[in-house]
Motif scaffolding. Sequence first.
Motif, PDB file in Angstrom:
ATOM      1  N   ARG A 270       0.844  -1.202   0.000  1.00  0.00           N
ATOM      2  CA  ARG A 270       0.000   0.000   0.000  1.00  0.00           C
ATOM      3  C   ARG A 270       0.881   1.255   0.000  1.00  0.00           C
ATOM      4  NH1 ARG A 270      -5.556   1.020   2.741  1.00  0.00           N
ATOM      5  NH2 ARG A 270      -5.635   3.278   2.857  1.00  0.00           N
ATOM      6  N   LEU A 271       1.910   1.270   0.846  1.00  0.00           N
ATOM      7  CA  LEU A 271       2.801   2.425   0.884  1.00  0.00           C
ATOM      8  C   LEU A 271       3.610   2.546  -0.407  1.00  0.00           C
ATOM      9  CD1 LEU A 271       4.086   2.369   4.573  1.00  0.00           C
ATOM     10  CD2 LEU A 271       2.176   3.662   3.587  1.00  0.00           C
ATOM     11  N   ARG A 272       3.953   1.423  -1.000  1.00  0.00           N
ATOM     12  CA  ARG A 272       4.664   1.470  -2.286  1.00  0.00           C
ATOM     13  C   ARG A 272       3.770   2.056  -3.371  1.00  0.00           C
ATOM     14  NH1 ARG A 272       5.251  -4.170  -4.896  1.00  0.00           N
ATOM     15  NH2 ARG A 272       3.026  -3.668  -5.176  1.00  0.00           N
ATOM     16  N   ASP A 273       2.529   1.578  -3.441  1.00  0.00           N
ATOM     17  CA  ASP A 273       1.644   1.974  -4.535  1.00  0.00           C
ATOM     18  C   ASP A 273       1.091   3.382  -4.368  1.00  0.00           C
ATOM     19  OD1 ASP A 273       2.096  -0.568  -5.488  1.00  0.00           O
ATOM     20  OD2 ASP A 273       0.200  -1.394  -4.749  1.00  0.00           O
ATOM     21  N   ARG A 274       0.830   3.796  -3.128  1.00  0.00           N
ATOM     22  CA  ARG A 274       0.183   5.087  -2.909  1.00  0.00           C
ATOM     23  C   ARG A 274       1.155   6.205  -2.536  1.00  0.00           C
ATOM     24  NH1 ARG A 274      -5.591   4.631  -1.281  1.00  0.00           N
ATOM     25  NH2 ARG A 274      -5.188   6.333   0.192  1.00  0.00           N
ATOM     26  N   ARG A 275       2.348   5.827  -2.021  1.00  0.00           N
ATOM     27  CA  ARG A 275       3.265   6.869  -1.538  1.00  0.00           C
ATOM     28  C   ARG A 275       4.677   6.737  -2.081  1.00  0.00           C
ATOM     29  NH1 ARG A 275       1.371   9.883   3.575  1.00  0.00           N
ATOM     30  NH2 ARG A 275      -0.842   9.318   3.641  1.00  0.00           N
ATOM     31  N   GLY A 276       4.905   5.781  -2.953  1.00  0.00           N
ATOM     32  CA  GLY A 276       6.212   5.663  -3.578  1.00  0.00           C
ATOM     33  C   GLY A 276       7.297   5.068  -2.706  1.00  0.00           C
ATOM     34  N   PHE A 277       6.928   4.313  -1.671  1.00  0.00           N
ATOM     35  CA  PHE A 277       7.919   3.685  -0.792  1.00  0.00           C
ATOM     36  C   PHE A 277       8.623   2.528  -1.501  1.00  0.00           C
ATOM     37  CE2 PHE A 277       6.428   6.305   2.417  1.00  0.00           C
ATOM     38  CZ  PHE A 277       6.901   5.993   3.681  1.00  0.00           C
ATOM     39  N   ARG A 278       9.850   2.293  -1.107  1.00  0.00           N
ATOM     40  CA  ARG A 278      10.549   1.084  -1.494  1.00  0.00           C
ATOM     41  C   ARG A 278      10.246  -0.006  -0.467  1.00  0.00           C
ATOM     42  NH1 ARG A 278      16.541   3.830  -2.627  1.00  0.00           N
ATOM     43  NH2 ARG A 278      15.871   5.160  -4.378  1.00  0.00           N
ATOM     44  N   ILE A 279      10.315  -1.272  -0.886  1.00  0.00           N
ATOM     45  CA  ILE A 279      10.145  -2.404   0.020  1.00  0.00           C
ATOM     46  C   ILE A 279      11.470  -3.147   0.086  1.00  0.00           C
ATOM     47  CG2 ILE A 279       8.925  -4.566   0.472  1.00  0.00           C
ATOM     48  CD1 ILE A 279       6.544  -3.447  -1.061  1.00  0.00           C
ATOM     49  N   LEU A 280      11.978  -3.335   1.306  1.00  0.00           N
ATOM     50  CA  LEU A 280      13.261  -3.996   1.507  1.00  0.00           C
ATOM     51  C   LEU A 280      13.074  -5.215   2.403  1.00  0.00           C
ATOM     52  CD1 LEU A 280      16.422  -4.094   1.486  1.00  0.00           C
ATOM     53  CD2 LEU A 280      16.344  -2.622   3.522  1.00  0.00           C
ATOM     54  N   ASP A 281      13.605  -6.355   1.948  1.00  0.00           N
ATOM     55  CA  ASP A 281      13.634  -7.566   2.765  1.00  0.00           C
ATOM     56  C   ASP A 281      15.090  -7.838   3.131  1.00  0.00           C
ATOM     57  OD1 ASP A 281      13.490 -10.003   3.984  1.00  0.00           O
ATOM     58  OD2 ASP A 281      12.274 -10.974   2.434  1.00  0.00           O
ATOM     59  N   PRO A 282      15.546  -7.436   4.326  1.00  0.00           N
ATOM     60  CA  PRO A 282      16.954  -7.612   4.689  1.00  0.00           C
ATOM     61  C   PRO A 282      17.398  -9.069   4.692  1.00  0.00           C
ATOM     62  CG  PRO A 282      15.857  -6.124   6.220  1.00  0.00           C
ATOM     63  CD  PRO A 282      14.791  -6.752   5.389  1.00  0.00           C
ATOM     64  N   ALA A 283      16.487  -9.992   5.009  1.00  0.00           N
ATOM     65  CA  ALA A 283      16.858 -11.396   5.065  1.00  0.00           C
ATOM     66  C   ALA A 283      17.272 -11.931   3.704  1.00  0.00           C
ATOM     67  CB  ALA A 283      15.707 -12.226   5.627  1.00  0.00           C
ATOM     68  N   LYS A 284      16.886 -11.238   2.629  1.00  0.00           N
ATOM     69  CA  LYS A 284      17.222 -11.677   1.274  1.00  0.00           C
ATOM     70  C   LYS A 284      18.175 -10.701   0.584  1.00  0.00           C
ATOM     71  CE  LYS A 284      12.723 -13.955   0.725  1.00  0.00           C
ATOM     72  NZ  LYS A 284      11.452 -14.001  -0.065  1.00  0.00           N
ATOM     73  N   SER A 285      18.822  -9.820   1.370  1.00  0.00           N
ATOM     74  CA  SER A 285      19.643  -8.759   0.786  1.00  0.00           C
ATOM     75  C   SER A 285      20.999  -8.695   1.466  1.00  0.00           C
ATOM     76  CB  SER A 285      18.944  -7.399   0.928  1.00  0.00           C
ATOM     77  OG  SER A 285      17.629  -7.444   0.402  1.00  0.00           O
ATOM     78  N   ASP A 286      22.020  -8.282   0.718  1.00  0.00           N
ATOM     79  CA  ASP A 286      23.328  -8.038   1.321  1.00  0.00           C
ATOM     80  C   ASP A 286      23.426  -6.585   1.746  1.00  0.00           C
ATOM     81  OD1 ASP A 286      23.642  -6.685  -1.082  1.00  0.00           O
ATOM     82  OD2 ASP A 286      25.133  -8.080  -1.889  1.00  0.00           O
ATOM     83  N   VAL A 287      24.511  -6.240   2.422  1.00  0.00           N
ATOM     84  CA  VAL A 287      24.650  -4.890   2.965  1.00  0.00           C
ATOM     85  C   VAL A 287      24.637  -3.822   1.880  1.00  0.00           C
ATOM     86  CG1 VAL A 287      26.240  -3.343   4.201  1.00  0.00           C
ATOM     87  CG2 VAL A 287      25.712  -5.605   5.130  1.00  0.00           C
ATOM     88  N   PRO A 288      25.341  -3.975   0.741  1.00  0.00           N
ATOM     89  CA  PRO A 288      25.248  -2.943  -0.300  1.00  0.00           C
ATOM     90  C   PRO A 288      23.815  -2.698  -0.758  1.00  0.00           C
ATOM     91  CG  PRO A 288      27.132  -4.353  -0.725  1.00  0.00           C
ATOM     92  CD  PRO A 288      26.370  -4.990   0.410  1.00  0.00           C
ATOM     93  N   THR A 289      23.030  -3.764  -0.908  1.00  0.00           N
ATOM     94  CA  THR A 289      21.638  -3.612  -1.335  1.00  0.00           C
ATOM     95  C   THR A 289      20.817  -2.903  -0.263  1.00  0.00           C
ATOM     96  OG1 THR A 289      21.789  -5.643  -2.656  1.00  0.00           O
ATOM     97  CG2 THR A 289      19.581  -4.857  -2.108  1.00  0.00           C
ATOM     98  N   ILE A 290      21.048  -3.261   0.992  1.00  0.00           N
ATOM     99  CA  ILE A 290      20.312  -2.664   2.102  1.00  0.00           C
ATOM    100  C   ILE A 290      20.590  -1.167   2.201  1.00  0.00           C
ATOM    101  CG2 ILE A 290      20.186  -2.582   4.623  1.00  0.00           C
ATOM    102  CD1 ILE A 290      20.631  -5.639   4.577  1.00  0.00           C
ATOM    103  N   VAL A 291      21.859  -0.797   2.190  1.00  0.00           N
ATOM    104  CA  VAL A 291      22.209   0.618   2.346  1.00  0.00           C
ATOM    105  C   VAL A 291      21.707   1.421   1.156  1.00  0.00           C
ATOM    106  CG1 VAL A 291      24.099   2.267   2.590  1.00  0.00           C
ATOM    107  CG2 VAL A 291      24.195   0.077   3.795  1.00  0.00           C
ATOM    108  N   ALA A 292      21.818   0.870  -0.049  1.00  0.00           N
ATOM    109  CA  ALA A 292      21.347   1.580  -1.244  1.00  0.00           C
ATOM    110  C   ALA A 292      19.846   1.803  -1.188  1.00  0.00           C
ATOM    111  CB  ALA A 292      21.723   0.795  -2.496  1.00  0.00           C
ATOM    112  N   ALA A 293      19.094   0.821  -0.682  1.00  0.00           N
ATOM    113  CA  ALA A 293      17.637   0.967  -0.603  1.00  0.00           C
ATOM    114  C   ALA A 293      17.225   2.001   0.431  1.00  0.00           C
ATOM    115  CB  ALA A 293      17.003  -0.386  -0.277  1.00  0.00           C
ATOM    116  N   CYS A 294      17.955   2.070   1.541  1.00  0.00           N
ATOM    117  CA  CYS A 294      17.595   2.993   2.622  1.00  0.00           C
ATOM    118  C   CYS A 294      18.145   4.397   2.418  1.00  0.00           C
ATOM    119  CB  CYS A 294      18.093   2.448   3.955  1.00  0.00           C
ATOM    120  SG  CYS A 294      17.341   0.876   4.457  1.00  0.00           S
ATOM    121  N   ALA A 295      19.210   4.525   1.643  1.00  0.00           N
ATOM    122  CA  ALA A 295      19.845   5.829   1.448  1.00  0.00           C
ATOM    123  C   ALA A 295      18.867   6.815   0.838  1.00  0.00           C
ATOM    124  CB  ALA A 295      21.073   5.681   0.553  1.00  0.00           C
TER     125      ALA A 295
END
Length: 374
Positions: A270-295
Motif C-alpha cells: 500500500r505504501l509502495r503503490d500510494r506513496r512511492g515507498f521502497r520495500i526492503l527484505d533484509p533477510a534476502k539482501s546483502d549490505v550494499p543492497t540494504i544501504v542503497a535501498a535505505c539511502a
Amino acid sequence: MSGFNALTSGSPLKWSLAAYKHLFKTRVTRKPSLPLQSLAVKTWEIAPGSSAIAPPAFFLPNQLERVTGWEEALFFPNEHPRRTMEGTGPVEHGPTLGFLLKDVWMIDGALYKGNAKSWLTPGAGRFPGIRVEHEIDRGALYCTMGGNKWFGSWLMDDCLTYRLACDEGVPVTTAPFADNTSVARNGILHAPGYERWLDMSPVRLRNAFFRELVIFDDLSQNLNKHLRFRAMGERLLAHVSVNAHPGVFILRGGTGELRRLRNEMEVAERLRDRRGFRILDPAKSDVPTIVAACAGAKTVVGIEGSHLIHGVNVLPPGGSLLVLQPPTRFLCFFKYLTDRDHQKFGFVVGIPEGDGFRIDPDEVERTLDLFPLS
C-alpha cells in the motif's frame, strides 16, 4: 594490533580457575558479585553528558489503550513507555566513561577479576572452561551483552564503541550472537558486510588473559554518541548513490523473536503503490543492497525490531520513523535514538489476530500525515 599474543591451538598459554572461583564465592560463600568497573585502577570521562528534549511521539487517539504488554524493563527503564511516548520534556544524558583494569580473565566470553564478573555472550556453556590460549598486553573491549544478543544493539551501540576501543588498545569482542536463533543468523549474515564498510577489524576471542583491559560505559545517548552515530551513517552512505525518496518499508517476516504481522506485505505494498515507498527484505539482501535501498529515505516504516536499524542508520536529521507495534510487546527504544538525532518518531499499535496481529493500513497513512513536512 601489537600486543596481541596468540599461541597455537593445543598449546595453552595459561590455565585459569577464575570462573570456578567466582562460582564458589557467589554460590557457596554467598559473596555478592561486584561490577567489573568497581575494580578499575583508573576511571576517566571520554565525553561529557548533555541535555536534550524528548518530545511527544506522533500517534492517533486511543493507540496506547490497545497495548496489553509493556516492555519497559528492556534497555532503559527510566520511564514507562507510555510516558516516553507522551514526551518527557528535558532529559539529562550521562557521560561516556572509560575504565582501566589489570589482570582480567576472559573465560567462555565472560570477564572475571576477583569477585567481579561481566557476562557478555549468550549461550555460554553450563560448565566454564579453564584453558586460555591468548594473552593481550592491553585490550579494549567494545562489545556488550545486548550487542552480542541483538543485532540492532550491535549496530547502534557496539559499532560506535569500536571507535573508542581503537584509541585505547587492541579492539576486542567476543563472538557475537547466539548461534541458535534467527536473530543470530540475521546478525551473522550482515555483520561481516557492515564491518567491511565501517573498516572494523576486531580481534574475536572467547578465552584470553589481559594484562590491561579497557572497558566502557557508552550507553548514554549524549551528544558525542549522536556525532559518532551520524559519522557511521555517513561512512555507510559514502559507498552508495544517495537520492531523496519518500521512504522504505523494511520487512521483518519471520526473522528474530516472533512478531507476526498478519498483513505485513499488504501494508508495505500500500505504501509502495500510494506513496512511492521502497520495500526492503533484509533477510534476502546483502549490505550494499540494504544501504542503497535505505539511502535518501525520508521515512522508515516497519515492525518494531532490530531490522529497523538498517534504515535508522542512514536516516537524516529531520527524517521520520514509523514503528508498527505488536499490542503484546510495546517497546520504545528507537525513540531514544530519534530524539537524540533530531528525527520524528511515530507508531501504530496493532489489533490481535490469531498468533499475531494486524495493522490497519488506513491508520498507517493517517499517522504518516501527522508528521510535519521537513
